[in-house]
Design an enzyme around this catalytic site. Structure first.
Site, PDB file in Angstrom:
ATOM      1  N   TRP A 170       0.788  -1.224   0.000  1.00 51.10           N
ATOM      2  CA  TRP A 170       0.000   0.000   0.000  1.00 51.10           C
ATOM      3  C   TRP A 170       0.823   1.278   0.000  1.00 51.10           C
ATOM      4  CZ3 TRP A 170       2.131   2.071   4.221  1.00 51.10           C
ATOM      5  CH2 TRP A 170       2.621   1.193   5.191  1.00 51.10           C
ATOM      6  N   LYS A 194      -2.928  -8.629  -7.317  1.00 45.94           N
ATOM      7  CA  LYS A 194      -3.725  -8.580  -6.088  1.00 45.94           C
ATOM      8  C   LYS A 194      -3.315  -7.299  -5.379  1.00 45.94           C
ATOM      9  CE  LYS A 194      -3.843  -9.398  -2.008  1.00 45.94           C
ATOM     10  NZ  LYS A 194      -4.026  -8.343  -0.983  1.00 45.94           N
ATOM     11  N   VAL A 248       8.901  -9.106   4.920  1.00 41.93           N
ATOM     12  CA  VAL A 248       9.762 -10.289   4.863  1.00 41.93           C
ATOM     13  C   VAL A 248       8.940 -11.532   5.209  1.00 41.93           C
ATOM     14  CG1 VAL A 248      11.784 -11.419   5.885  1.00 41.93           C
ATOM     15  CG2 VAL A 248      11.801  -8.946   5.508  1.00 41.93           C
ATOM     16  N   GLU A 249       8.092 -11.381   6.219  1.00 41.19           N
ATOM     17  CA  GLU A 249       7.281 -12.511   6.689  1.00 41.19           C
ATOM     18  C   GLU A 249       6.426 -13.085   5.557  1.00 41.19           C
ATOM     19  OE1 GLU A 249       4.415 -10.996   9.391  1.00 41.19           O
ATOM     20  OE2 GLU A 249       3.580 -12.977   9.828  1.00 41.19           O
ATOM     21  N   LEU A 262       7.521 -24.836  -8.222  1.00 36.65           N
ATOM     22  CA  LEU A 262       8.749 -24.632  -8.992  1.00 36.65           C
ATOM     23  C   LEU A 262       8.602 -23.511 -10.014  1.00 36.65           C
ATOM     24  CD1 LEU A 262       9.786 -28.359  -9.483  1.00 36.65           C
ATOM     25  CD2 LEU A 262      10.690 -26.725  -7.833  1.00 36.65           C
ATOM     26  N   GLU A 268      10.613  -8.116  -3.188  1.00 39.43           N
ATOM     27  CA  GLU A 268      11.164  -6.835  -2.725  1.00 39.43           C
ATOM     28  C   GLU A 268      10.605  -6.623  -1.332  1.00 39.43           C
ATOM     29  OE1 GLU A 268      11.725  -3.825  -1.418  1.00 39.43           O
ATOM     30  OE2 GLU A 268      10.567  -2.624  -2.858  1.00 39.43           O
ATOM     31  N   GLY A 270      11.688  -4.738   1.693  1.00 38.38           N
ATOM     32  CA  GLY A 270      11.947  -3.739   2.722  1.00 38.38           C
ATOM     33  C   GLY A 270      13.388  -3.650   3.177  1.00 38.38           C
ATOM     34  N   CYS A 303      10.487   1.432   1.954  1.00 40.39           N
ATOM     35  CA  CYS A 303      11.468   0.379   2.212  1.00 40.39           C
ATOM     36  C   CYS A 303      12.888   0.924   2.121  1.00 40.39           C
ATOM     37  CB  CYS A 303      11.258  -0.782   1.253  1.00 40.39           C
ATOM     38  SG  CYS A 303      10.877  -0.258  -0.394  1.00 40.39           S
ATOM     39  N   GLU A 405      12.559  -2.993  10.691  1.00 43.95           N
ATOM     40  CA  GLU A 405      11.932  -1.985   9.838  1.00 43.95           C
ATOM     41  C   GLU A 405      10.717  -1.412  10.573  1.00 43.95           C
ATOM     42  OE1 GLU A 405       9.991  -3.240   6.060  1.00 43.95           O
ATOM     43  OE2 GLU A 405      11.160  -1.611   5.187  1.00 43.95           O
ATOM     44  N   LYS A 475      20.450  -9.909   1.026  1.00 42.70           N
ATOM     45  CA  LYS A 475      20.107 -10.416   2.363  1.00 42.70           C
ATOM     46  C   LYS A 475      18.582 -10.532   2.484  1.00 42.70           C
ATOM     47  CE  LYS A 475      23.010  -8.385   5.515  1.00 42.70           C
ATOM     48  NZ  LYS A 475      23.699  -7.169   6.023  1.00 42.70           N
ATOM     49  N   GLY A 478      15.441  -9.111  -0.204  1.00 41.79           N
ATOM     50  CA  GLY A 478      14.755  -9.672  -1.366  1.00 41.79           C
ATOM     51  C   GLY A 478      15.622 -10.396  -2.354  1.00 41.79           C
TER      52      GLY A 478
HETATM   53  P1  NAI Z   1       2.240  -7.509   3.980  1.00 45.46           P
HETATM   54  O1  NAI Z   1       3.501  -8.127   3.521  1.00 45.46           O
HETATM   55  O2  NAI Z   1       1.368  -8.263   4.915  1.00 45.46           O
HETATM   56  O3  NAI Z   1       1.321  -7.154   2.695  1.00 45.46           O
HETATM   57  C1  NAI Z   1       1.808  -6.942   1.387  1.00 45.46           C
HETATM   58  C2  NAI Z   1       0.865  -7.639   0.400  1.00 45.46           C
HETATM   59  O4  NAI Z   1       0.899  -9.048   0.613  1.00 45.46           O
HETATM   60  C3  NAI Z   1      -0.607  -7.228   0.536  1.00 45.46           C
HETATM   61  O5  NAI Z   1      -1.204  -7.166  -0.744  1.00 45.46           O
HETATM   62  C4  NAI Z   1      -1.193  -8.386   1.319  1.00 45.46           C
HETATM   63  O6  NAI Z   1      -2.575  -8.571   1.122  1.00 45.46           O
HETATM   64  C5  NAI Z   1      -0.426  -9.559   0.729  1.00 45.46           C
HETATM   65  N1  NAI Z   1      -0.415 -10.757   1.574  1.00 45.46           N
HETATM   66  C6  NAI Z   1      -0.449 -10.836   2.921  1.00 45.46           C
HETATM   67  N2  NAI Z   1      -0.440 -12.126   3.320  1.00 45.46           N
HETATM   68  C7  NAI Z   1      -0.385 -12.883   2.194  1.00 45.46           C
HETATM   69  C8  NAI Z   1      -0.348 -14.291   1.944  1.00 45.46           C
HETATM   70  N3  NAI Z   1      -0.371 -15.181   2.942  1.00 45.46           N
HETATM   71  N4  NAI Z   1      -0.294 -14.712   0.652  1.00 45.46           N
HETATM   72  C9  NAI Z   1      -0.257 -13.840  -0.362  1.00 45.46           C
HETATM   73  N5  NAI Z   1      -0.306 -12.495  -0.183  1.00 45.46           N
HETATM   74  C10 NAI Z   1      -0.363 -12.020   1.078  1.00 45.46           C
HETATM   75  O7  NAI Z   1       2.596  -6.084   4.573  1.00 45.46           O
HETATM   76  P2  NAI Z   1       1.745  -5.188   5.597  1.00 45.46           P
HETATM   77  O8  NAI Z   1       1.055  -6.054   6.596  1.00 45.46           O
HETATM   78  O9  NAI Z   1       0.926  -4.280   4.782  1.00 45.46           O
HETATM   79  O10 NAI Z   1       2.908  -4.349   6.302  1.00 45.46           O
HETATM   80  C11 NAI Z   1       3.690  -4.945   7.325  1.00 45.46           C
HETATM   81  C12 NAI Z   1       5.128  -4.490   7.236  1.00 45.46           C
HETATM   82  O11 NAI Z   1       5.706  -4.944   6.025  1.00 45.46           O
HETATM   83  C13 NAI Z   1       5.330  -2.977   7.218  1.00 45.46           C
HETATM   84  O12 NAI Z   1       5.327  -2.436   8.483  1.00 45.46           O
HETATM   85  C14 NAI Z   1       6.675  -2.888   6.554  1.00 45.46           C
HETATM   86  O13 NAI Z   1       7.681  -3.108   7.506  1.00 45.46           O
HETATM   87  C15 NAI Z   1       6.672  -4.019   5.556  1.00 45.46           C
HETATM   88  N6  NAI Z   1       6.308  -3.552   4.199  1.00 45.46           N
HETATM   89  C16 NAI Z   1       7.296  -3.394   3.271  1.00 45.46           C
HETATM   90  C17 NAI Z   1       6.997  -2.879   2.034  1.00 45.46           C
HETATM   91  C18 NAI Z   1       8.029  -2.677   0.991  1.00 45.46           C
HETATM   92  O14 NAI Z   1       7.924  -1.744   0.219  1.00 45.46           O
HETATM   93  N7  NAI Z   1       9.007  -3.536   0.856  1.00 45.46           N
HETATM   94  C19 NAI Z   1       5.647  -2.455   1.680  1.00 45.46           C
HETATM   95  C20 NAI Z   1       4.662  -2.700   2.707  1.00 45.46           C
HETATM   96  C21 NAI Z   1       5.011  -3.222   3.917  1.00 45.46           C
END
Ligand code: NAI
Ligand code: MG
Length: 503
Positions: A170, A194, A248-249, A262, A268, A270, A303, A405, A475, A478
């Site tokens: 978002w 999505k 990351v999770e 496969l 990407e 954060g 990020c 982060e 690391k 991503g």
């Molecule tokens: P998130 O990783 O949960 O969400 C990102 C996307 O993944 C959303 O579209 C979400 O619906 C989708 N998603 C969530 N669970 C999924 C699953 N099991 N299978 C497939 N898709 C799934 O991130 P969230 O909860 O919005 O933010 C949490 C933290 O993640 C933030 O505080 C930040 O640290 C980090 N983040 C990093 C970003 C970046 O630009 N690298 C962007 C957004 C969050």
């Protein structure tokens, strides 16, 4: 009404609320708006007011099935369109998005709380840049001739992978989507996106606009929650590539699901990006650079935010004071107000998370946290998710604020005496996305640039993602790169070898 192909206006509209209402309750599948098969939807809330501005279709496996099937049919035909013509079509999308840039900026400000002048407009223009850039690259999908044997012609050709699934967050949803969709399409793939549950509207409008130019089914958009909608999309057997930006999770979950089938994955995820400031830097430029680097205008929800700043001791205190004074002068308020520099945090969950970090920092013995910039006084904003930017000093290096982060307007500053120690500290987290160095000693700067563990290092600047610059981390930040020609070739095609024995 809901399944009419284009129930929203053709011309740009600056009435973001009317557009949000018109986009309510729909996916975009096979060139048409459709409601969720379950009939369910969820609220889209303006984080500056707490008011519901729209509702979004709540996708599940049945919507995924419909979208992937349409994308699969469309892909067979799209792949046969000559590559340069596919590029030209994507370039036409870029022009359409450029025409609608102000509209998209207002819509993204409404749903994310990002300030219009400092953030949302920049994002909308960069999105058009990205589509424009990839639109010109159709002819670069070249293969090679391989010297193999006399009377054998051996060549490689670049082929698309098939249906691509893209899962986006978002914080900069339009831009992060463009980095995936533009190269995927030019390379001859079709895409199912999505969207993030917090910000489904502007990306849906982009999808609809592009469908005025693209063949139906090439670009599809689902809204919904991660496990219920993103999960089945990643796992779908016809999806041949997964590209993800987020935590990351969830990156790990998505990566495991892709590994099960496969199929290749780009992640990407954060960062905890360091900024290293030397005493010989151009002081004013560097203080302003810290504001940009920390993405304070986006409430630090980036990020690449410079959430750790290491400053050479002789200028440490002066630098921190100057930075705090500059952040103090920034105006927090209504994201749609032209005078606003800093908007809101995206959601109550993120708000709680960031507040938790700030409380923990303030409770850390010996540490100090300076709160900068005043809370908005506008009564219409009283439910807004505003958080004052914080600058922390004297935190221990193993503090959660230094290692994790935060994704909020919180940066940690540290003095250093020795460049090697600053480098070791900069490299001392699990992340490796971006870094910046500020010095007039380019010999030192380049030496450190080579030794920083990061996908992108900038000296004396810290720009956000730009077309044509490879972008992506090492690391835990991503896998794979975005925004460049290589990212299209490496992540959205495979190389086929064809041999002809004419002897
Ligand atoms: P998130 O990783 O949960 O969400 C990102 C996307 O993944 C959303 O579209 C979400 O619906 C989708 N998603 C969530 N669970 C999924 C699953 N099991 N299978 C497939 N898709 C799934 O991130 P969230 O909860 O919005 O933010 C949490 C933290 O993640 C933030 O505080 C930040 O640290 C980090 N983040 C990093 C970003 C970046 O630009 N690298 C962007 C957004 C969050
Ligand atoms: Mg999450």
């Amino acid at each position: 009404m809901l399944d009419r192909p284009h129930p929203t206006p053709d011309a740009p509209t600056l009435d973001q609320q009317a557009l949000a209402t018109a986009l309510s309750g729909k996916h975009f599948i096979g060139g048409r708006f459709v409601p969720a098969r379950s009939g369910k939807s969820f609220a889209v809330v303006n984080p500056a007011t707490g008011l519901e501005v729209a509702h979004a279709a709540e996708g599940d496996a049945s919507d995924v099935e419909a979208a992937v099937q349409d994308a699969e049919v469309a892909q067979k035909a799209w792949a046969k369109v000559p590559a340069r013509k596919r590029g030209a079509t994507v370039a036409r999308c870029a022009a359409l998005l450029r025409d609608h840039a102000e509209e998209l900026a207002r819509l993204i400000a409404l749903e994310t709380g990002k300030a219009l002048r400092t953030e949302s407009r920049v994002e909308a223009q960069t999105v058009a840049d990205i589509f424009e850039f990839y639109g010109g690259l159709g002819g670069e999908l070249k293969g090679e001739t391989v010297p193999f044997a006399p009377d054998v012609l051996s060549v490689t050709v670049r082929e698309p992978l098939g249906v691509v699934s893209a899962i986006i967050p978002w914080n900069v949803p339009m831009l992060l989507m463009a980095l995936k969709v533009a190269p995927a399409l030019v390379a001859g793939n079709t895409v199912v996106v999505k969207s993030a549950e917090e910000a489904p509207l502007a990306v849906l409008r982009i999808c609809e606009l592009m469908n005025r130019v693209l063949p139906p089914g090439c670009f599809n958009m689902l809204s919904g929650f991660g496990p219920e909608c993103g999960g089945p999309l990643v796992a779908h057997p016809l999806v041949r590539k997964v590209t993800f930006t987020g935590s990351v999770e969830v990156g790990r979950i998505v990566s495991k699901a892709a590994a099960e089938k496969l199929v290749p994955v780009t992640l990407e995820l954060g960062g905890k990006s360091p900024m290293i400031v030397f005493a010989d830097c151009d002081f004013e430029k560097t203080v302003t650079g810290a504001i940009t680097s920390m993405r304070f205008t986006r409430q630090g929800q980036s990020c690449t935010a410079a959430s750790r700043i290491y400053v050479e001791r002789p200028i440490f205190q002066r630098f921190v004071d100057a930075l705090a004074a500059k952040v103090d002068a920034m105006r927090m308020g209504d994201p749609l107000d032209e005078a606003t520099d800093i908007g809101t945090i995206i959601s109550p969950d993120q708000f709680k998370k960031v507040e938790g970090f700030i409380k923990e920092g303030l409770a850390t013995p010996g540490a100090t946290g300076r709160a900068c910039s005043a809370m908005p006084s506008d009564p219409a904003m009283e439910k807004g998710l505003f958080i004052r930017p914080h600058i922390f000093s004297d935190l221990p290096s193993d503090s959660r604020l230094v290692q994790e982060e935060i994704f909020g307007p919180v940066t940690c500053v540290f003095p250093f005496d020795d460049a090697e120690k600053a480098l070791a500290a900069a490299n001392g987290t699990e992340y490796g996305l971006a870094a910046s160095l500020w010095t007039n000693n380019l010999r030192l700067g380049l030496d450190l640039a080579h030794r920083l563990e990061a996908g992108l290092v900038q000296i004396n600047q810290n720009l956000v993602v730009q077309a044509n610059l490879s972008y992506g981390g090492v690391k835990s930040s991503g896998l794979g790169k975005e925004a460049s020609l290589e990212s299209m070739l490496e992540h959205f095609t495979h190389k086929k070898t064809i041999m002809v024995n004419y002897g």
